[in-house]
Design a protein around this motif. Structure first.
Motif, PDB file in Angstrom:
ATOM      1  N   ASP A 241     -33.440  35.372  39.039  1.00 55.30           N
ATOM      2  CA  ASP A 241     -34.441  36.370  39.028  1.00 55.30           C
ATOM      3  C   ASP A 241     -33.771  37.721  38.623  1.00 55.30           C
ATOM      4  O   ASP A 241     -32.689  38.086  38.978  1.00 55.30           O
ATOM      5  CB  ASP A 241     -34.744  36.636  40.590  1.00 55.30           C
ATOM      6  CG  ASP A 241     -35.416  37.922  41.248  1.00 55.30           C
ATOM      7  OD1 ASP A 241     -36.260  38.316  40.145  1.00 55.30           O
ATOM      8  OD2 ASP A 241     -35.464  38.365  42.336  1.00 55.30           O
ATOM      9  N   ASP A 242     -34.320  38.263  37.632  1.00 56.33           N
ATOM     10  CA  ASP A 242     -33.865  39.364  36.647  1.00 56.33           C
ATOM     11  C   ASP A 242     -33.954  40.673  37.261  1.00 56.33           C
ATOM     12  O   ASP A 242     -35.170  41.075  37.381  1.00 56.33           O
ATOM     13  CB  ASP A 242     -34.351  39.038  35.470  1.00 56.33           C
ATOM     14  CG  ASP A 242     -33.497  39.896  34.527  1.00 56.33           C
ATOM     15  OD1 ASP A 242     -32.387  40.461  34.846  1.00 56.33           O
ATOM     16  OD2 ASP A 242     -33.548  40.108  32.973  1.00 56.33           O
ATOM     17  N   ARG A 243     -32.906  41.542  37.569  1.00 57.75           N
ATOM     18  CA  ARG A 243     -33.288  42.984  37.870  1.00 57.75           C
ATOM     19  C   ARG A 243     -32.295  43.797  36.871  1.00 57.75           C
ATOM     20  O   ARG A 243     -32.040  44.900  37.248  1.00 57.75           O
ATOM     21  CB  ARG A 243     -32.729  43.147  39.306  1.00 57.75           C
ATOM     22  CG  ARG A 243     -33.791  42.869  40.247  1.00 57.75           C
ATOM     23  CD  ARG A 243     -33.191  43.158  41.626  1.00 57.75           C
ATOM     24  NE  ARG A 243     -34.309  42.883  42.776  1.00 57.75           N
ATOM     25  CZ  ARG A 243     -35.543  43.662  42.893  1.00 57.75           C
ATOM     26  NH1 ARG A 243     -35.455  44.748  42.325  1.00 57.75           N
ATOM     27  NH2 ARG A 243     -36.237  43.465  43.819  1.00 57.75           N
ATOM     28  N   ARG A 265     -28.501  39.683  37.742  1.00 60.18           N
ATOM     29  CA  ARG A 265     -29.414  38.523  37.585  1.00 60.18           C
ATOM     30  C   ARG A 265     -29.039  37.775  38.819  1.00 60.18           C
ATOM     31  O   ARG A 265     -27.756  37.113  38.962  1.00 60.18           O
ATOM     32  CB  ARG A 265     -29.452  38.060  36.535  1.00 60.18           C
ATOM     33  CG  ARG A 265     -29.624  38.685  35.256  1.00 60.18           C
ATOM     34  CD  ARG A 265     -29.854  38.121  34.034  1.00 60.18           C
ATOM     35  NE  ARG A 265     -30.184  38.850  32.706  1.00 60.18           N
ATOM     36  CZ  ARG A 265     -29.296  39.144  31.805  1.00 60.18           C
ATOM     37  NH1 ARG A 265     -28.122  38.523  31.847  1.00 60.18           N
ATOM     38  NH2 ARG A 265     -29.668  39.967  30.930  1.00 60.18           N
ATOM     39  N   GLN A 266     -29.882  37.472  39.751  1.00 61.07           N
ATOM     40  CA  GLN A 266     -29.537  36.463  40.864  1.00 61.07           C
ATOM     41  C   GLN A 266     -30.001  34.926  40.295  1.00 61.07           C
ATOM     42  O   GLN A 266     -31.041  34.586  40.172  1.00 61.07           O
ATOM     43  CB  GLN A 266     -30.567  36.565  42.161  1.00 61.07           C
ATOM     44  CG  GLN A 266     -30.322  35.526  43.152  1.00 61.07           C
ATOM     45  CD  GLN A 266     -29.001  35.567  43.930  1.00 61.07           C
ATOM     46  OE1 GLN A 266     -28.527  36.722  44.228  1.00 61.07           O
ATOM     47  NE2 GLN A 266     -28.153  34.354  43.787  1.00 61.07           N
ATOM     48  N   PHE A 291     -26.929  33.524  50.732  1.00 60.42           N
ATOM     49  CA  PHE A 291     -27.391  34.749  50.559  1.00 60.42           C
ATOM     50  C   PHE A 291     -27.949  34.944  49.090  1.00 60.42           C
ATOM     51  O   PHE A 291     -27.272  34.220  48.248  1.00 60.42           O
ATOM     52  CB  PHE A 291     -26.205  35.721  50.934  1.00 60.42           C
ATOM     53  CG  PHE A 291     -26.336  37.268  50.284  1.00 60.42           C
ATOM     54  CD1 PHE A 291     -26.961  37.979  50.970  1.00 60.42           C
ATOM     55  CD2 PHE A 291     -25.965  37.203  49.088  1.00 60.42           C
ATOM     56  CE1 PHE A 291     -27.550  39.374  50.432  1.00 60.42           C
ATOM     57  CE2 PHE A 291     -26.189  38.688  48.447  1.00 60.42           C
ATOM     58  CZ  PHE A 291     -27.024  39.511  49.223  1.00 60.42           C
ATOM     59  N   ALA A 292     -28.851  35.758  48.842  1.00 55.07           N
ATOM     60  CA  ALA A 292     -29.500  36.043  47.650  1.00 55.07           C
ATOM     61  C   ALA A 292     -30.039  37.463  47.575  1.00 55.07           C
ATOM     62  O   ALA A 292     -30.563  37.811  48.565  1.00 55.07           O
ATOM     63  CB  ALA A 292     -30.289  35.138  47.406  1.00 55.07           C
ATOM     64  N   GLY A 306     -38.411  38.440  47.825  1.00 57.58           N
ATOM     65  CA  GLY A 306     -39.287  38.977  46.586  1.00 57.58           C
ATOM     66  C   GLY A 306     -38.813  38.389  45.422  1.00 57.58           C
ATOM     67  O   GLY A 306     -38.057  37.419  45.192  1.00 57.58           O
ATOM     68  N   PHE A 307     -39.521  38.744  44.432  1.00 57.87           N
ATOM     69  CA  PHE A 307     -39.191  38.174  42.816  1.00 57.87           C
ATOM     70  C   PHE A 307     -39.576  39.469  41.968  1.00 57.87           C
ATOM     71  O   PHE A 307     -40.687  39.665  41.974  1.00 57.87           O
ATOM     72  CB  PHE A 307     -40.072  37.017  42.766  1.00 57.87           C
ATOM     73  CG  PHE A 307     -40.039  36.257  41.361  1.00 57.87           C
ATOM     74  CD1 PHE A 307     -38.578  35.481  41.105  1.00 57.87           C
ATOM     75  CD2 PHE A 307     -40.690  36.006  40.258  1.00 57.87           C
ATOM     76  CE1 PHE A 307     -38.220  35.129  39.782  1.00 57.87           C
ATOM     77  CE2 PHE A 307     -40.456  35.787  39.078  1.00 57.87           C
ATOM     78  CZ  PHE A 307     -39.381  35.213  38.895  1.00 57.87           C
ATOM     79  N   ASN A 308     -38.727  39.627  41.146  1.00 58.12           N
ATOM     80  CA  ASN A 308     -38.797  40.821  40.318  1.00 58.12           C
ATOM     81  C   ASN A 308     -39.321  40.002  38.893  1.00 58.12           C
ATOM     82  O   ASN A 308     -40.344  40.551  38.430  1.00 58.12           O
ATOM     83  CB  ASN A 308     -37.486  41.593  40.200  1.00 58.12           C
ATOM     84  CG  ASN A 308     -37.853  42.782  39.165  1.00 58.12           C
ATOM     85  OD1 ASN A 308     -38.463  43.474  39.683  1.00 58.12           O
ATOM     86  ND2 ASN A 308     -37.115  43.001  38.194  1.00 58.12           N
ATOM     87  N   SER A 309     -38.317  39.380  38.123  1.00 59.32           N
ATOM     88  CA  SER A 309     -38.904  39.219  36.753  1.00 59.32           C
ATOM     89  C   SER A 309     -37.989  37.593  36.433  1.00 59.32           C
ATOM     90  O   SER A 309     -36.786  37.614  36.902  1.00 59.32           O
ATOM     91  CB  SER A 309     -38.452  40.117  35.905  1.00 59.32           C
ATOM     92  OG  SER A 309     -38.698  39.647  34.582  1.00 59.32           O
ATOM     93  N   GLY A 310     -38.694  36.838  35.866  1.00 58.32           N
ATOM     94  CA  GLY A 310     -37.814  35.576  35.403  1.00 58.32           C
ATOM     95  C   GLY A 310     -36.939  35.732  34.065  1.00 58.32           C
ATOM     96  O   GLY A 310     -37.408  36.297  33.392  1.00 58.32           O
ATOM     97  N   TYR A 311     -35.890  35.240  34.328  1.00 57.07           N
ATOM     98  CA  TYR A 311     -34.941  35.414  33.097  1.00 57.07           C
ATOM     99  C   TYR A 311     -34.707  33.741  32.900  1.00 57.07           C
ATOM    100  O   TYR A 311     -34.112  33.209  33.872  1.00 57.07           O
ATOM    101  CB  TYR A 311     -33.574  36.182  33.432  1.00 57.07           C
ATOM    102  CG  TYR A 311     -32.492  36.036  32.439  1.00 57.07           C
ATOM    103  CD1 TYR A 311     -32.683  36.706  31.256  1.00 57.07           C
ATOM    104  CD2 TYR A 311     -31.570  34.909  32.351  1.00 57.07           C
ATOM    105  CE1 TYR A 311     -31.576  36.647  30.354  1.00 57.07           C
ATOM    106  CE2 TYR A 311     -30.471  35.021  31.846  1.00 57.07           C
ATOM    107  CZ  TYR A 311     -30.541  35.743  30.509  1.00 57.07           C
ATOM    108  OH  TYR A 311     -29.790  35.664  29.681  1.00 57.07           O
TER     109      TYR A 311
END
Length: 405
Positions: A241-243, A265-266, A291-292, A306-311
């Motif tokens: 999950d890319d931030r 990036r998680q 934890f994430a 939540g989910f921001n963006s796929g990497y």
């Protein structure tokens, strides 16, 4: 009693395009504010739009403690960080430079009519809590959602140049648009069978990301349920999950609880091993999940996953390194889904034939399909950054899939 507050300020400029010309300009400013308080194992939340009023929101959050919503307070103390990504195009240059791009497109791609929007945006996000944490993220992005209609086709649109980028190069954009244009007007064919299929992370994982939801995983409804710590996919496959604003353009580097992962990036899957589930602090505690930093929340709501963006981690420097065989590149696909037992299929509205790593032409309407664990397991071939259309700043992943007519 502990407290945290978040403020998001988004400033954007949007250009509307009709028949290849800019016909309107709109500037928008939006501010969202959140205050959360924690006391005796409970959470109170208040949110507002517009200017931030700390006293009023804090009092409203304290009053909402009376709803009795359980949420354990786990704030980080004294964490301080600031990150800023600079402007892509100065606002005063935005319209003239887009005029120039559209004029070139009309000249170099004369068979297509162009419409829809081009935006630039600036997001400022701040987080503070009563234990001394202070975070600030400022990022900028440019979004193209240009739709191309083959003149006289009668379709609303035939394909598009749609992406979010962190830098702008007019020549690079036109080179990629011309590559798509030439391929679109060069019809080719392919027999039914199994082929390498290139797609963005969203084409497949946008549909299947629900498998990573905390509540779905914990209830046993996910295909991944019970598999944390196990190798479930190919060793080539790493998914996050890319931030990170460098790759998830226009993103805030921390989640909606003020947490961030290494490199922003998680990691969800690392080298094929399931490492994390999309969760928040409360769901992690409730379901005994790792934890994430993937919390999401409405500005006036209680945090959840939540989910921001796929990497997708790149495994190759070029398409040819992944496969030199005849392959399919998905450009436009919609309407796909996955069955509960993991069979994925989607119709493809536009696909190009690829041979020896190069685009050859436009394929007729096709469908692609495969099994979830196979696609990301034995049939996963790898991924390459900035493949095919470098200006779009996308990573394309490849899986061996069944192609049908």
């Amino acid at each position: 009693m502990e407290k945290e507050k978040m403020i998001w300020r988004n400033s954007s400029v949007s250009l509307n395009v009709t028949a290849g010309k800019i016909d309107s300009y709109r500037k928008n400013e939006e501010t969202k504010n959140t205050v959360r308080v924690y006391d005796d194992g409970k959470i109170g939340v208040a949110g507002s739009l517009g200017e931030f009023d700390d006293g009023r929101l804090t009092e409203a959050a304290k009053n909402s403690l009376g709803y009795g919503i359980e949420y354990t307070c786990e704030l980080n103390a004294n964490r301080k960080r600031e990150e800023e990504i600079g402007d892509i195009i100065p606002e005063k240059e935005f319209m003239p430079r887009m005029h120039a791009l559209l004029d070139r497109f009309s000249t170099e791609c004369p068979k297509l009519a162009v419409s829809n929007k081009i935006n630039i945006s600036r997001l400022s996000s701040s987080y503070e809590n009563s234990l001394g944490a202070s975070l600030l993220s400022i990022s900028n992005s440019m979004e193209f959602t240009l739709l191309f209609q083959n003149k006289g086709s009668g379709n609303l649109f035939d394909y598009g140049y749609c992406c979010s980028v962190g830098k702008y190069d007019e020549d690079a954009v036109m080179k990629d648009c011309r590559l798509m244009y030439d391929a679109f007007y060069n019809p080719v064919d392919i027999e039914e069978g199994e082929y390498p299929v290139f797609m963005t992370a969203g084409d497949l994982l946008g549909t299947t990301v629900t498998q990573f939801y905390a509540n779905t995983y914990a209830s046993g409804a996910s295909l991944l349920s019970g598999k944390l710590g196990e190798r479930v996919f190919s060793e080539k496959f790493t998914f996050c999950d890319d931030r990170n604003p460098q790759t998830a353009h226009g993103s805030c580097f921390f989640d909606d609880e003020g947490e961030f992962a290494e490199g922003y990036r998680q990691v969800l899957v690392k080298d094929g091993v399931l490492k994390s589930i999309l969760t928040c602090k409360q769901l992690s505690r409730m379901f005994e999940l790792p934890f994430a930093a993937t919390a999401g929340a409405a500005y006036d709501g209680v945090p959840s996953f939540g989910f921001n963006s796929g990497y997708i981690k790149s495994t190759a420097n070029s398409v040819r390194e992944i496969t030199s065989d005849k392959a399919v590149l998905i450009v436009e696909a919609g309407g796909g889904d996955m069955t509960p037992d993991g069979h994925f299929a989607t119709p493809v509205q536009l696909a190009f034939l690829v041979e020896n790593g190069e685009i050859k032409g436009k394929l007729p309407d096709i469908g692609v399909s495969g099994e979830y664990f196979d696609l990301l397991g034995k049939d996963y071939l790898g991924a390459a950054d900035n493949a095919f259309f470098p200006s779009m700043d996308m990573t394309y992943m490849a899986c061996r899939m069944k192609v049908s007519r």
